[in-house]
Structure formats: structure tokens, C-alpha cells
Scaffold this active site. Structure first.
Site, short mmCIF file in Angstrom:
data_model
loop_
_atom_site.label_atom_id
_atom_site.label_comp_id
_atom_site.label_asym_id
_atom_site.label_seq_id
_atom_site.Cartn_x
_atom_site.Cartn_y
_atom_site.Cartn_z
N THR A 107 3.27 -10.79 -6.08
CA THR A 107 2.22 -11.20 -7.03
C THR A 107 0.87 -10.56 -6.73
OG1 THR A 107 1.55 -13.08 -5.67
CG2 THR A 107 3.33 -13.47 -7.26
N ASP A 199 -1.95 1.41 4.27
CA ASP A 199 -2.11 0.01 4.69
C ASP A 199 -3.01 -0.04 5.92
OD1 ASP A 199 -1.60 -2.52 6.11
OD2 ASP A 199 -0.13 -2.84 4.52
C1 PRP Z 1 -4.90 -6.06 2.88
C2 PRP Z 1 -6.36 -5.79 3.18
C3 PRP Z 1 -7.06 -6.85 2.39
C4 PRP Z 1 -6.18 -6.98 1.18
C5 PRP Z 1 -6.85 -6.28 0.04
O1 PRP Z 1 -4.42 -7.12 3.62
O2 PRP Z 1 -6.66 -5.87 4.54
O3 PRP Z 1 -7.18 -8.08 3.06
O4 PRP Z 1 -4.93 -6.37 1.50
O5 PRP Z 1 -6.14 -6.47 -1.11
P1 PRP Z 1 -6.70 -7.30 -2.34
O6 PRP Z 1 -8.09 -6.84 -2.59
O7 PRP Z 1 -5.76 -6.90 -3.46
O8 PRP Z 1 -6.60 -8.76 -2.02
P2 PRP Z 1 -2.85 -7.40 3.81
O9 PRP Z 1 -2.34 -8.38 2.81
O10 PRP Z 1 -2.12 -6.09 3.86
O11 PRP Z 1 -2.80 -8.14 5.19
P3 PRP Z 1 -3.15 -7.59 6.66
O12 PRP Z 1 -4.62 -7.34 6.70
O13 PRP Z 1 -2.70 -8.71 7.51
O14 PRP Z 1 -2.36 -6.33 6.90
N1 URA Z 2 -4.43 -3.24 1.39
C1 URA Z 2 -4.41 -2.10 2.11
O1 URA Z 2 -4.31 -2.14 3.36
N2 URA Z 2 -4.49 -0.94 1.46
C2 URA Z 2 -4.60 -0.86 0.12
O2 URA Z 2 -4.67 0.24 -0.42
C3 URA Z 2 -4.61 -2.06 -0.61
C4 URA Z 2 -4.54 -3.24 0.07
#
Ligand code: PRP
Ligand code: URA
Length: 208
Positions: A107, A199
Site C-alpha cells: 500500500t 533503498d
Molecule cells: C523509507 C525511507 C522513508 C520512507 C519514504 O523507509 O527511509 O522513511 O521509505 O517513503 P514515503 O515518503 O513514501 O513514506 P522504509 O520503509 O524503506 O524503511 P527503512 O527506513 O526502515 O528502510
Molecule cells: N524509500 C527509499 O529508501 N527510497 C526511495 O526511493 C523511496 C522510499
């Protein structure tokens, strides 16, 4: 864009290139994040309120300054941690709170799993930190939580923002300035930033 500072500096462009490069190893990725975190902190703290004090030089007393607000850095776990070293290197007395949020892979909605905010958040100069502002769901969720906890003075520090995330932030939190190193083109079908850097959490923690 209103209330958005894109830090346009040659050194930022150099480190951002290192971070975007898929061949960059974990050690170099971490070093580049720390350097950029330091530069972003310089800009994010440009409105930090000060109060006057007196300092004794070896010659005579003169005017000096102290912070008038506590600085509180709140990384969004996990990836927000990547910018913290660079920020607290710039302002070592800052307190650090944590908000744990991950994006549901299907989602893309934020899922909250941990919160720990220091006292002082209400009167603090608060920096919410996450390198990637993609849909904006995680940032908006974290900032809602800070506001519900009484925070009034909040800035959002990111490394790379998507236009979609900036728009979401401007709708949900028009009072929160965004400080970022880049605004990229758009999101792809998996809500990853294009061109982005992949990521951020996996690359910083070496878990990809
Ligand atoms: C990533 C990133 C942000 C989020 C951004 O986290 O570090 O927190 O996605 O996406 P959004 O703007 O669409 O919410 P992730 O869910 O990969 O978790 P992590 O930081 O634990 O790897
Ligand atoms: N979270 C990440 O780490 N990279 C992206 O491009 C989007 C969300």
C-alpha cells in the site's frame, strides 16, 4: 517552491553523486551521508534562536551567545539514522528522539512501530530527519506525531525529495519548512524515487 530550501552547493553535488552511484560500497555511502548531513544541518539551523550572554576573553569581557531553544533531532527509523551523525557533529548538544515507521510494501502507507521523543519537544527547535521523501506518507505521519506531542517548531531535513512528497508535505504541513539536497523527477510504480539512490536504509545498513 514555497517553504522548500534545495541546498545547491558544489560539495553537496559531489557527495550526492557518490550516494546515487550503485557501485558505492557501504563505508563510502556512510561517509558521504555524514558529510551531507553536516551541510544540511548548517542550513536547517540557520534560524536557531539565540540569547545574548557575556564571555570573558583573556583580554576583556564581550558579547557572546547561547542557544535559546534546545535542538532536538528526530530521525525516522531506520534510514533517518543515516543523517544523524553529520547533524550532531554540527550541534553536539542536540537531543535525539526516534520515530519508527516503515512503508507497507503493497500500500506504501506508513506503519508505526516505535516512538521515543525527549522532553523538551514542545519548546524545542525540532528537526525531523529522513533521507528519502517519496510519497511523503512517513514524514507526514512522523510530523503529525510530533505535533500531537506538542511540538510547534519543526523542520524536515531530507536528502532527496520527490515532487509528490513535497506536495503532500505542503498540503499536510504547510508550516514545516523542508531542507533537502535535491528534488528528483518523480516516483516509479513501486513508489521509489527516480532517479533517487535506491533503498536508503538498505544501502546505509548494508542489508540489501
Ligand atoms: C523509507 C525511507 C522513508 C520512507 C519514504 O523507509 O527511509 O522513511 O521509505 O517513503 P514515503 O515518503 O513514501 O513514506 P522504509 O520503509 O524503506 O524503511 P527503512 O527506513 O526502515 O528502510
Ligand atoms: N524509500 C527509499 O529508501 N527510497 C526511495 O526511493 C523511496 C522510499
Amino acid at each position: 517552491m514555497k517553504n522548500v530550501l534545495v541546498v545547491d552547493h558544489p560539495i553537496v553535488h559531489l557527495y550526492l553523486t557518490v550516494l546515487r552511484d550503485k557501485t558505492t560500497n557501504t563505508a563510502s555511502f556512510r561517509r558521504a551521508m555524514a558529510h551531507i548531513g553536516n551541510i544540511l544541518a548548517y542550513h536547517a539551523l540557520s534560524e536557531l534562536p539565540l540569547k545574548e550572554t557575556t564571555v570573558e576573553t583573556p583580554i576583556q569581557s564581550t558579547k557572546g551567545y547561547q542557544t535559546a531553544s534546545e535542538v532536538i533531532v528526530v530521525p525516522i527509523l531506520r534510514a533517518g539514522l543515516s543523517l544523524v551523525d553529520g547533524i550532531i557533529d554540527f550541534i553536539p548538544e542536540a537531543k535525539v528522539g526516534h520515530v519508527g515507521v516503515y512503508r507497507d510494501e503493497t500500500t506504501h502507507e506508513p506503519v508505526n512501530y516505535y516512538d521515543n521523543l525527549p522532553s523538551g519537544i514542545k519548546k524545542g527547535y525540532n528537526l525531523v530527519v529522513d533521507p528519502m521523501l517519496a510519497t511523503g506518507g512517513s514524514a507526514s505521519h512522523a510530523i503529525n506525531f510530533l505535533k500531537e506531542s506538542g511540538a510547534e517548531n519543526i523542520r524536515f531535513v531530507s536528502l532527496i525529495a520527490a515532487p509528490e512528497g513535497v506536495e503532500r508535505m505542503q498540503n499536510d504541513h504547510p508550516d514545516v519548512p523542508i531542507i533537502t539536497a535535491a528534488i528528483d523527477e518523480k516516483l516509479n510504480d513501486q513508489a521509489y524515487i527516480i532517479p533517487g539512490l535506491g533503498d536508503a536504509g538498505d544501502r546505509y545498513f548494508g542489508t540489501s
